[in-house]
Write a protein that holds these residues in place. Structure first.
Motif, PDB file in Angstrom:
ATOM      1  N   ASP A 246      98.457   2.773 -40.138  1.00 53.60           N
ATOM      2  CA  ASP A 246      98.542   4.119 -39.568  1.00 53.60           C
ATOM      3  C   ASP A 246      98.522   4.110 -38.045  1.00 53.60           C
ATOM      4  OD1 ASP A 246      95.910   3.525 -38.956  1.00 53.60           O
ATOM      5  OD2 ASP A 246      95.033   5.097 -40.209  1.00 53.60           O
ATOM      6  N   GLY A 247      98.533   2.917 -37.440  1.00 52.04           N
ATOM      7  CA  GLY A 247      98.548   2.807 -35.988  1.00 52.04           C
ATOM      8  C   GLY A 247      97.199   2.544 -35.367  1.00 52.04           C
ATOM      9  N   GLY A 248      96.112   2.605 -36.142  1.00 53.15           N
ATOM     10  CA  GLY A 248      94.795   2.333 -35.598  1.00 53.15           C
ATOM     11  C   GLY A 248      94.660   0.890 -35.149  1.00 53.15           C
ATOM     12  N   ARG A 249      94.083   0.695 -33.950  1.00 53.49           N
ATOM     13  CA  ARG A 249      93.927  -0.643 -33.375  1.00 53.49           C
ATOM     14  C   ARG A 249      92.499  -0.785 -32.860  1.00 53.49           C
ATOM     15  NH1 ARG A 249      98.068  -1.171 -28.657  1.00 53.49           N
ATOM     16  NH2 ARG A 249      96.937   0.689 -27.996  1.00 53.49           N
ATOM     17  N   TYR A 250      91.844  -1.890 -33.241  1.00 55.32           N
ATOM     18  CA  TYR A 250      90.424  -2.046 -32.941  1.00 55.32           C
ATOM     19  C   TYR A 250      90.149  -3.471 -32.461  1.00 55.32           C
ATOM     20  CZ  TYR A 250      90.794   2.000 -35.913  1.00 55.32           C
ATOM     21  OH  TYR A 250      91.199   3.207 -36.442  1.00 55.32           O
ATOM     22  N   ALA A 251      89.669  -3.581 -31.239  1.00 55.24           N
ATOM     23  CA  ALA A 251      89.232  -4.880 -30.729  1.00 55.24           C
ATOM     24  C   ALA A 251      87.806  -5.117 -31.201  1.00 55.24           C
ATOM     25  CB  ALA A 251      89.291  -4.903 -29.204  1.00 55.24           C
ATOM     26  N   VAL A 252      87.557  -6.287 -31.761  1.00 55.51           N
ATOM     27  CA  VAL A 252      86.246  -6.610 -32.312  1.00 55.51           C
ATOM     28  C   VAL A 252      85.849  -8.009 -31.870  1.00 55.51           C
ATOM     29  CG1 VAL A 252      84.815  -6.708 -34.381  1.00 55.51           C
ATOM     30  CG2 VAL A 252      86.870  -5.272 -34.374  1.00 55.51           C
ATOM     31  N   ALA A 253      84.619  -8.152 -31.377  1.00 61.97           N
ATOM     32  CA  ALA A 253      84.066  -9.469 -31.037  1.00 61.97           C
ATOM     33  C   ALA A 253      82.752  -9.633 -31.780  1.00 61.97           C
ATOM     34  CB  ALA A 253      83.841  -9.589 -29.542  1.00 61.97           C
ATOM     35  N   VAL A 254      82.631 -10.738 -32.523  1.00 61.11           N
ATOM     36  CA  VAL A 254      81.411 -11.030 -33.270  1.00 61.11           C
ATOM     37  C   VAL A 254      80.959 -12.446 -32.925  1.00 61.11           C
ATOM     38  CG1 VAL A 254      80.264 -11.069 -35.505  1.00 61.11           C
ATOM     39  CG2 VAL A 254      82.282  -9.599 -35.166  1.00 61.11           C
ATOM     40  N   TYR A 255      79.746 -12.550 -32.446  1.00 64.25           N
ATOM     41  CA  TYR A 255      79.129 -13.844 -32.142  1.00 64.25           C
ATOM     42  C   TYR A 255      77.905 -14.014 -33.046  1.00 64.25           C
ATOM     43  CZ  TYR A 255      81.908 -14.198 -27.858  1.00 64.25           C
ATOM     44  OH  TYR A 255      82.946 -14.300 -26.952  1.00 64.25           O
ATOM     45  N   THR A 256      77.678 -15.239 -33.546  1.00 64.77           N
ATOM     46  CA  THR A 256      76.506 -15.476 -34.382  1.00 64.77           C
ATOM     47  C   THR A 256      75.854 -16.805 -34.031  1.00 64.77           C
ATOM     48  OG1 THR A 256      77.555 -16.713 -36.212  1.00 64.77           O
ATOM     49  CG2 THR A 256      77.682 -14.294 -36.291  1.00 64.77           C
ATOM     50  N   ARG A 257      74.558 -16.866 -34.295  1.00 68.13           N
ATOM     51  CA  ARG A 257      73.780 -18.106 -34.163  1.00 68.13           C
ATOM     52  C   ARG A 257      72.936 -18.244 -35.425  1.00 68.13           C
ATOM     53  NH1 ARG A 257      71.033 -21.182 -29.951  1.00 68.13           N
ATOM     54  NH2 ARG A 257      70.468 -23.101 -31.073  1.00 68.13           N
ATOM     55  N   ALA A 258      73.151 -19.323 -36.194  1.00 71.15           N
ATOM     56  CA  ALA A 258      72.499 -19.506 -37.482  1.00 71.15           C
ATOM     57  C   ALA A 258      71.062 -19.982 -37.320  1.00 71.15           C
ATOM     58  CB  ALA A 258      73.283 -20.500 -38.328  1.00 71.15           C
ATOM     59  N   PHE A 259      70.224 -19.563 -38.245  1.00 71.69           N
ATOM     60  CA  PHE A 259      68.843 -20.053 -38.272  1.00 71.69           C
ATOM     61  C   PHE A 259      68.782 -21.506 -38.733  1.00 71.69           C
ATOM     62  CE2 PHE A 259      67.961 -15.439 -39.738  1.00 71.69           C
ATOM     63  CZ  PHE A 259      68.079 -14.976 -38.443  1.00 71.69           C
ATOM     64  N   SER A 260      69.709 -21.905 -39.592  1.00 71.49           N
ATOM     65  CA  SER A 260      69.725 -23.246 -40.169  1.00 71.49           C
ATOM     66  C   SER A 260      70.631 -24.169 -39.359  1.00 71.49           C
ATOM     67  CB  SER A 260      70.224 -23.192 -41.612  1.00 71.49           C
ATOM     68  OG  SER A 260      70.565 -24.483 -42.082  1.00 71.49           O
ATOM     69  N   PRO A 261      70.279 -25.462 -39.237  1.00 72.30           N
ATOM     70  CA  PRO A 261      71.153 -26.402 -38.538  1.00 72.30           C
ATOM     71  C   PRO A 261      72.253 -26.979 -39.427  1.00 72.30           C
ATOM     72  CG  PRO A 261      69.142 -27.519 -39.171  1.00 72.30           C
ATOM     73  CD  PRO A 261      68.977 -26.073 -39.577  1.00 72.30           C
ATOM     74  N   ALA A 262      72.390 -26.519 -40.666  1.00 76.79           N
ATOM     75  CA  ALA A 262      73.385 -27.071 -41.586  1.00 76.79           C
ATOM     76  C   ALA A 262      74.787 -26.981 -40.994  1.00 76.79           C
ATOM     77  CB  ALA A 262      73.326 -26.335 -42.919  1.00 76.79           C
ATOM     78  N   LEU A 263      75.610 -27.992 -41.281  1.00 79.96           N
ATOM     79  CA  LEU A 263      76.977 -27.994 -40.764  1.00 79.96           C
ATOM     80  C   LEU A 263      77.832 -26.922 -41.435  1.00 79.96           C
ATOM     81  CD1 LEU A 263      77.720 -31.831 -40.536  1.00 79.96           C
ATOM     82  CD2 LEU A 263      77.154 -30.258 -38.681  1.00 79.96           C
ATOM     83  N   ASN A 264      77.687 -26.770 -42.746  1.00 79.26           N
ATOM     84  CA  ASN A 264      78.446 -25.755 -43.475  1.00 79.26           C
ATOM     85  C   ASN A 264      77.647 -24.456 -43.521  1.00 79.26           C
ATOM     86  OD1 ASN A 264      80.682 -27.424 -44.174  1.00 79.26           O
ATOM     87  ND2 ASN A 264      79.419 -28.416 -45.729  1.00 79.26           N
TER      88      ASN A 264
END
Length: 285
Positions: A246-264
């Motif tokens: 419908d023409g709607g445009r949304y810029a989104v930025a998401v940053y995260t830092r995990a509590f666990s050191p696991a690779l996956n």
């Protein structure tokens, strides 16, 4: 949407999260801790892309100019030229494509050597993005991790992680969720560079191959998701633009830092799409 709403969503996924979403046409916005500094990881390749486009506009470089990258010049990484064995001759423009589409570290560093990180930071300052700064290329980030931990990958010990400069926004490539979304808005509004260069940048960002973060929140054939991921030990990021039919445009930025050191970190990957969808739904209501 309240900060508590998204905070609970991020915590349930085992991460601390930062988000900013912006309706590119109405200017409406929503965020969760959007002005706190965060480690960009490979999201730093987006301002490098913008400065490359601007220098091409100014005639300071030829996007079709070819460079040869030998085995000894490679930055470590699992994709693109970084994973190849033989010498590669390629154009600057195609380096930029690899840098974004598959997050190729060698392509990014070869382009950074031509464009210059000082020029990238000067561009960010001109746009008023003073909370965003690129201090290192990808190879320097990798080298700093090995130096700080005293050994190579993986970095799983909590004591190792505490020493890594790349996880400290004050000592590495940094931004905020708000400023990262603003940079994408400049690209989508043809304000980051010429209209031609911005259109090319949008096309490259739309070719990113990873579907498991931002795009996972918008699993529809008629919704376009363009973006750039970033990954470091305990860090999972993505920023981009979501476009509706419908023409709607949304810029989104998401940053995260995990509590666990696991690779996956599948929950950390998935919550990026979940939180982005919540933010965009809020803006569309």
């Amino acid at each position: 949407m309240t900060a508590l709403d998204l905070g609970a969503v991020f915590r349930a996924a085992g991460v601390t999260g930062w988000l900013h979403a912006l309706d590119l046409d109405s200017g409406r916005e929503v965020g969760h801790r959007p002005d706190e500094p965060v480690s960009m990881a490979s999201v730093f390749k987006v301002p490098l892309l913008v400065e490359f486009g601007r220098q091409a506009d100014a005639g300071l470089l030829d996007p079709a100019a070819r460079v040869t990258i030998g085995a000894a010049e490679r930055s470590s990484g699992p994709t693109g030229i970084s994973a190849m064995l033989d010498d590669v001759t390629i154009s600057l423009r195609d380096l930029a494509y690899l840098m974004i589409a598959v997050s190729d570290n060698t392509a990014a560093d070869a382009l950074a050597a031509r464009v210059g990180l000082d020029a990238v930071n000067a561009m960010l300052t001109r746009f008023g993005l003073t909370g965003t700064h690129v201090e290192q290329n990808a190879g320097q980030q990798n080298d700093s991790m090995a130096e700080d931990a005293g050994h190579g990958w993986p970095f799983l010990d909590p004591e190792d992680l505490a020493r890594l400069r790349v996880l400290d926004p004050l000592r590495t490539n940094r931004s905020t969720a708000r400023e990262t979304a603003a940079l994408f808005a400049l690209i989508w509004r043809d304000e980051a560079a010429s209209a031609e260069s911005c259109a090319w940048m949008r096309g490259v960002l739309n070719l990113q191959v990873w579907p498991h973060r931002l795009a996972s929140g918008f699993p529809y054939d008629d919704v376009e998701v363009s973006g750039k991921t970033g990954t470091l030990p305990t860090v999972r990021n993505e920023a981009g633009v979501v476009e509706y039919p419908d023409g709607g445009r949304y810029a989104v930025a998401v940053y995260t830092r995990a509590f666990s050191p696991a690779l996956n970190q599948p929950r950390a990957d998935a919550v990026i799409g979940t939180a982005a969808r919540m933010a965009v739904d809020h803006l569309r209501r």
